[in-house]
Design an enzyme around this catalytic site. Structure first.
Site, PDB file in Angstrom:
ATOM      1  N   HIS A   1       0.805  -1.233   0.045  1.00 31.46           N
ATOM      2  CA  HIS A   1      -0.259  -0.006   0.084  1.00 31.46           C
ATOM      3  C   HIS A   1       0.794   1.270   0.147  1.00 31.46           C
ATOM      4  O   HIS A   1       0.472   2.157   0.403  1.00 31.46           O
ATOM      5  CB  HIS A   1      -1.011   0.051   1.192  1.00 31.46           C
ATOM      6  N   HIS A   3      -1.560   5.137   9.676  1.00 32.76           N
ATOM      7  CA  HIS A   3      -0.183   5.471   9.812  1.00 32.76           C
ATOM      8  C   HIS A   3      -0.301   7.161  10.306  1.00 32.76           C
ATOM      9  O   HIS A   3       0.792   7.925  10.123  1.00 32.76           O
ATOM     10  CB  HIS A   3       0.545   5.802   8.468  1.00 32.76           C
ATOM     11  N   HIS A  16      10.781  -4.028   4.235  1.00 31.10           N
ATOM     12  CA  HIS A  16      10.923  -2.741   4.019  1.00 31.10           C
ATOM     13  C   HIS A  16      11.216  -2.109   5.215  1.00 31.10           C
ATOM     14  O   HIS A  16      10.752  -2.394   6.196  1.00 31.10           O
ATOM     15  CB  HIS A  16       9.867  -1.971   3.008  1.00 31.10           C
ATOM     16  N   GLU A  24       4.405  -4.865   8.880  1.00 29.39           N
ATOM     17  CA  GLU A  24       2.990  -4.981   8.372  1.00 29.39           C
ATOM     18  C   GLU A  24       2.422  -6.387   7.847  1.00 29.39           C
ATOM     19  O   GLU A  24       1.329  -6.647   7.457  1.00 29.39           O
ATOM     20  CB  GLU A  24       2.941  -4.187   6.916  1.00 29.39           C
TER      21      GLU A  24
HETATM   22 FE   LIG Z   1       2.354   1.219   5.590  1.00 33.19          FE
END
Ligand SMILES: [Fe+2]
Length: 286
Positions: free
Chosen positions: A12, A59, A193, A240
């Site tokens: 996303h 977030h 990531h 995530e």
């Molecule tokens: Fe994210």
């Protein structure tokens, strides 16, 4: 009872929203990621979901460090997006399904998941971008949504095991829902990531591919990673993966992989998508 048709998982990152806004789906940088979605669209056309239950992580749009629930669920008739500062267009509101939300809340709390209940809730790019990838074009979204936000921002994060069990509890609750609706479950984020710190740009392809294989037939294997282990293997934001495991947990039948796509990099992340089909006649998780 509700029919859980399957799960779709997707990255996303905000850069995807920028690419959609600029029509860069065929651009050589972005195309290997967007090329993963026509098979998703074909599966959705067959699955015909009425509702999407979306496991994602906020977030900082709706929750911030001052008040940050571990698990929160929407119970609103409508969910609005708002400017997060990424320069991507704000998406039109999504229709909610308050009746289903309250059913899930009742069942989850009875199942000892003490959810934060949100009758107003802004939804950020972690929800809006996967929805735009699954149902492109910018028109009114054809499905109602029930958003479930998971804390991925401030440690201690929920464990992968707890995230998977939350998904299982959602699956049981959907099976107990007496409305004749078709449900798709989404998990958004990842894969490996790290956006900042000494390991900024860290990606672990071997670990990601292992996860994409294990999540189909052996998700319990992934639940054995502690959060420090997961951060080491997948990077600080690779946590995530919890949303993927929650979505997988909600599949209560026999699960098979319909499609997967994996590409490095999109905006310093390993970007991926998967479709897992749920054969509801078999109670594999009973
Ligand atoms: Fe994210």
């Amino acid at each position: 009872m509700a029919t859980i048709t399957g799960a779709v998982t997707s990255s996303h990152v905000p850069a995807i929203g920028g690419a959609i806004a600029k029509g860069l789906q065929q651009d050589p940088y972005f195309n290997p990621f967007f090329a993963g979605f026509p098979p998703v669209h074909a599966w959705l056309a067959k699955a015909k979901p009425d509702v999407a239950v979306v496991f994602y992580n906020d977030h900082g749009l709706n929750f911030f460090l001052d008040k940050l629930p571990t698990f929160a669920i929407g119970a609103a008739p409508e969910y609005r997006n708002a400017d997060e500062g990424w320069g991507i267009p704000t998406m039109r509101p999504f229709r909610g399904d308050p009746e289903l939300s309250w059913h899930l809340i009742d069942r989850l709390v009875a199942d000892e998941f003490d959810m934060t209940m949100c009758q107003e809730m802004l939804v950020d790019h972690a929800l809006t971008l996967p929805m735009a990838l699954l149902w492109p074009g910018g028109g009114e979204c054809p499905v109602r949504i029930v958003p479930i936000a998971m804390n991925h921002v401030q440690h201690p994060l929920p464990s992968l095991s707890r995230s998977y069990r939350l998904g299982q509890a959602v699956g049981r609750a959907l099976d107990a829902w007496d409305e004749d609706v078709r449900v798709v479950v989404l998990g958004t984020g990842g894969l490996s990531h790290q956006l900042d710190g000494q390991r900024a740009g860290f990606i672990n392809k071997a670990f990601d591919l292992m996860c994409m294989e294990a999540i189909v037939d052996d998700p319990e294997r992934l639940t054995r990673y502690s959060m420090p282990d997961l951060v080491r293997e997948a990077g600080a934001q690779g946590t995530e993966l919890m949303t993927w495991l929650a979505a997988r947990g909600a599949l209560t039948g026999r699960v098979s992989k319909v499609h997967s796509n994996y590409h490095i990099p999109i905006s310093n992340t390993a970007a991926a998508s998967m479709v897992l089909e749920n054969e509801v006649s078999v109670e594999a998780n009973a």
